[in-house]
Every structure is written in C-alpha cells, then in structure tokens.
Motif scaffolding. Structure first.
Motif, PDB file in Angstrom:
ATOM      1  N   TRP A  83       0.972  -1.347  -0.136  1.00 27.68           N
ATOM      2  CA  TRP A  83      -0.082  -0.113  -0.026  1.00 27.68           C
ATOM      3  C   TRP A  83       0.939   1.213  -0.085  1.00 27.68           C
ATOM      4  CZ3 TRP A  83      -4.481   0.940   4.248  1.00 27.68           C
ATOM      5  CH2 TRP A  83      -5.164   1.889   3.857  1.00 27.68           C
ATOM      6  N   LEU A  84       1.875   1.308   0.930  1.00 25.55           N
ATOM      7  CA  LEU A  84       2.779   2.447   0.810  1.00 25.55           C
ATOM      8  C   LEU A  84       3.537   2.689  -0.461  1.00 25.55           C
ATOM      9  CD1 LEU A  84       4.325   2.046   4.775  1.00 25.55           C
ATOM     10  CD2 LEU A  84       2.882   3.865   3.868  1.00 25.55           C
ATOM     11  N   LEU A  85       3.759   1.601  -1.124  1.00 24.89           N
ATOM     12  CA  LEU A  85       4.480   1.682  -2.144  1.00 24.89           C
ATOM     13  C   LEU A  85       3.914   2.197  -3.499  1.00 24.89           C
ATOM     14  CD1 LEU A  85       6.919  -1.529  -2.150  1.00 24.89           C
ATOM     15  CD2 LEU A  85       7.571   0.786  -1.697  1.00 24.89           C
ATOM     16  N   GLN A  86       2.529   1.815  -3.439  1.00 23.34           N
ATOM     17  CA  GLN A  86       1.556   2.361  -4.563  1.00 23.34           C
ATOM     18  C   GLN A  86       1.407   3.849  -4.409  1.00 23.34           C
ATOM     19  OE1 GLN A  86       0.194   0.858  -7.151  1.00 23.34           O
ATOM     20  NE2 GLN A  86       1.634  -0.840  -6.805  1.00 23.34           N
ATOM     21  N   LEU A  88       3.659   5.922  -2.832  1.00 25.18           N
ATOM     22  CA  LEU A  88       4.885   6.488  -3.141  1.00 25.18           C
ATOM     23  C   LEU A  88       4.739   6.552  -4.535  1.00 25.18           C
ATOM     24  CD1 LEU A  88       7.430   7.670  -2.324  1.00 25.18           C
ATOM     25  CD2 LEU A  88       8.297   5.423  -2.170  1.00 25.18           C
ATOM     26  N   LEU A  89       4.482   5.508  -5.601  1.00 32.02           N
ATOM     27  CA  LEU A  89       4.424   5.412  -6.583  1.00 32.02           C
ATOM     28  C   LEU A  89       3.808   6.584  -7.292  1.00 32.02           C
ATOM     29  CD1 LEU A  89       4.654   1.785  -8.078  1.00 32.02           C
ATOM     30  CD2 LEU A  89       6.353   3.814  -8.306  1.00 32.02           C
ATOM     31  N   SER A  90       2.382   6.839  -6.824  1.00 33.30           N
ATOM     32  CA  SER A  90       1.270   7.666  -7.211  1.00 33.30           C
ATOM     33  C   SER A  90       2.087   9.328  -6.746  1.00 33.30           C
ATOM     34  CB  SER A  90       0.088   7.735  -6.047  1.00 33.30           C
ATOM     35  OG  SER A  90      -0.618   8.695  -6.418  1.00 33.30           O
ATOM     36  N   SER A  93       4.627   9.990  -9.394  1.00 33.08           N
ATOM     37  CA  SER A  93       4.128  10.354 -10.678  1.00 33.08           C
ATOM     38  C   SER A  93       3.621  11.817 -10.734  1.00 33.08           C
ATOM     39  CB  SER A  93       2.802   9.463 -11.041  1.00 33.08           C
ATOM     40  OG  SER A  93       1.816   9.682 -10.521  1.00 33.08           O
ATOM     41  N   TRP A  94       3.328  12.544  -9.684  1.00 34.08           N
ATOM     42  CA  TRP A  94       2.744  13.984  -9.747  1.00 34.08           C
ATOM     43  C   TRP A  94       4.153  14.863 -10.106  1.00 34.08           C
ATOM     44  CZ3 TRP A  94       0.630  14.107  -4.005  1.00 34.08           C
ATOM     45  CH2 TRP A  94      -0.356  13.008  -4.099  1.00 34.08           C
ATOM     46  N   LYS A  95       5.198  14.401 -10.042  1.00 33.94           N
ATOM     47  CA  LYS A  95       6.281  15.005 -10.571  1.00 33.94           C
ATOM     48  C   LYS A  95       6.331  15.483 -11.941  1.00 33.94           C
ATOM     49  CE  LYS A  95      10.063  13.641  -7.583  1.00 33.94           C
ATOM     50  NZ  LYS A  95      11.267  12.920  -7.303  1.00 33.94           N
ATOM     51  N   ASP A  96       5.608  14.862 -12.801  1.00 36.37           N
ATOM     52  CA  ASP A  96       5.377  14.915 -14.077  1.00 36.37           C
ATOM     53  C   ASP A  96       4.305  15.796 -14.604  1.00 36.37           C
ATOM     54  OD1 ASP A  96       7.373  13.155 -14.809  1.00 36.37           O
ATOM     55  OD2 ASP A  96       5.770  11.180 -14.505  1.00 36.37           O
ATOM     56  N   THR A  97       3.377  16.294 -13.474  1.00 31.43           N
ATOM     57  CA  THR A  97       2.641  17.135 -13.746  1.00 31.43           C
ATOM     58  C   THR A  97       3.052  18.782 -14.135  1.00 31.43           C
ATOM     59  OG1 THR A  97       2.169  17.880 -11.596  1.00 31.43           O
ATOM     60  CG2 THR A  97       1.021  15.923 -12.374  1.00 31.43           C
ATOM     61  N   LYS A 109       4.987  20.365  -1.425  1.00 28.80           N
ATOM     62  CA  LYS A 109       3.987  19.511  -0.868  1.00 28.80           C
ATOM     63  C   LYS A 109       4.547  18.187  -1.278  1.00 28.80           C
ATOM     64  CE  LYS A 109       0.462  22.496   0.001  1.00 28.80           C
ATOM     65  NZ  LYS A 109      -1.232  23.039  -0.299  1.00 28.80           N
ATOM     66  N   VAL A 110       4.791  18.132  -2.880  1.00 35.62           N
ATOM     67  CA  VAL A 110       4.781  16.923  -3.422  1.00 35.62           C
ATOM     68  C   VAL A 110       6.180  16.177  -2.832  1.00 35.62           C
ATOM     69  CG1 VAL A 110       5.503  15.510  -5.670  1.00 35.62           C
ATOM     70  CG2 VAL A 110       3.534  17.085  -5.425  1.00 35.62           C
ATOM     71  N   VAL A 111       7.053  16.871  -2.927  1.00 35.55           N
ATOM     72  CA  VAL A 111       8.351  16.350  -2.226  1.00 35.55           C
ATOM     73  C   VAL A 111       8.435  15.968  -0.756  1.00 35.55           C
ATOM     74  CG1 VAL A 111      10.819  17.204  -1.624  1.00 35.55           C
ATOM     75  CG2 VAL A 111       9.874  17.892  -3.988  1.00 35.55           C
ATOM     76  N   SER A 112       7.717  16.921   0.186  1.00 32.86           N
ATOM     77  CA  SER A 112       7.321  16.321   1.290  1.00 32.86           C
ATOM     78  C   SER A 112       6.633  14.924   1.514  1.00 32.86           C
ATOM     79  CB  SER A 112       6.763  17.803   2.137  1.00 32.86           C
ATOM     80  OG  SER A 112       6.377  17.429   3.360  1.00 32.86           O
ATOM     81  N   ARG A 113       5.741  14.816   0.568  1.00 31.62           N
ATOM     82  CA  ARG A 113       4.759  13.604   0.581  1.00 31.62           C
ATOM     83  C   ARG A 113       5.856  12.448   0.405  1.00 31.62           C
ATOM     84  NH1 ARG A 113      -0.191  11.711   1.134  1.00 31.62           N
ATOM     85  NH2 ARG A 113      -0.832   9.903   0.165  1.00 31.62           N
ATOM     86  N   ILE A 114       6.663  12.599  -0.511  1.00 29.50           N
ATOM     87  CA  ILE A 114       7.442  11.436  -0.870  1.00 29.50           C
ATOM     88  C   ILE A 114       8.322  11.175  -0.014  1.00 29.50           C
ATOM     89  CG2 ILE A 114       9.410  11.005  -2.673  1.00 29.50           C
ATOM     90  CD1 ILE A 114       7.830  12.599  -4.828  1.00 29.50           C
TER      91      ILE A 114
END
Length: 127
Positions: A83-86, A88-90, A93-97, A109-114
């Motif tokens: 679950w955590l890895l999924q 994390l992958l999600s 993938s936000w880096k591509d937006t 926010k994205v970097v902090s979440r990752i």
C-alpha cells in the motif's frame, strides 16, 4: 480504480456492515455475539482505517506510528508495505504534472509527501 484501493474499500465496507449489524446499546464494546474471527476482522478494519487516515498526512509523526501498528505484524506487513509503495509511486508520478513544474508550493508538498512515504517504508523495513 487501483486494485489495491478497490480491495481496501471492500475491506472498509465489510467492516462497516459488520459494525452496523452487531452494535448493541447494551454492549458497550459493540461486539456482542461475534466470533473470534469476526472480532479480529473488526480490529484489522479499524487499523486499516487508521492507516488510511495516516496517509492523508504522512508528514505527521503519529502517521508513522499508525502504519507501524499494523505493518509490524508479520501477517500484514506485505499488504501495508505494498500500500505504501503504491502511494509512493502515485506521489512520484505527480512530478510529471505541469503544476509541479510551475508551482513552488505544490512542488514542496509533493517532495514532502514523497519523503514522508519513504520514511514510512524505511520504518517498517527496519523493524
């Protein structure tokens, strides 16, 4: 819908239905007449819900502890880690937006979440 998300929603729905059918005003614990297996299922359901809440704010220290409660049980480690890895992958993938590349706040926010998700994975792997 992701297969993991669908599975977790099914678990949550089952837990909710079991709770609705078993709650009794005279039984303060709400588990009157449940088998040991059903009580265990309710306990796991509550832990899954706490992990789901923890993943809403993975940066919080209490979130790591909520994940560890279920993940440190070897019977559930693989499910929680997956679950955590999924998640994390999600997040990765936000880096591509385009928002990631144009908004510094969103990028932070994205970097902090990752980082927080990576810490969660490391916390359960090291135990």
């Amino acid at each position: 819908m992701k297969p993991v998300t669908a599975l977790l929603l099914a678990i949550l729905a089952t837990t909710a239905l079991l709770t609705l059918f078993t709650l009794n005003k005279e039984d303060p614990q709400g588990v009157n007449g449940l088998s040991e297996q059903d009580q265990y299922a309710l306990e796991i359901g509550r832990k899954v819900i706490s992990i789901q809440a923890a993943l809403e704010q993975p940066e919080q220290p209490a979130s790591v502890e909520a994940v560890k409660v279920l993940a440190l049980d070897s019977r559930h480690y693989v499910m929680v880690r997956g679950w955590l890895l999924q998640e994390l992958l999600s997040a990765e993938s936000w880096k591509d937006t385009s928002t990631y590349h144009t908004s510094e706040d969103y990028k932070n926010k994205v970097v902090s979440r990752i980082r927080a998700l990576q810490k969660m994975v490391a916390a359960i792997d090291l135990e």
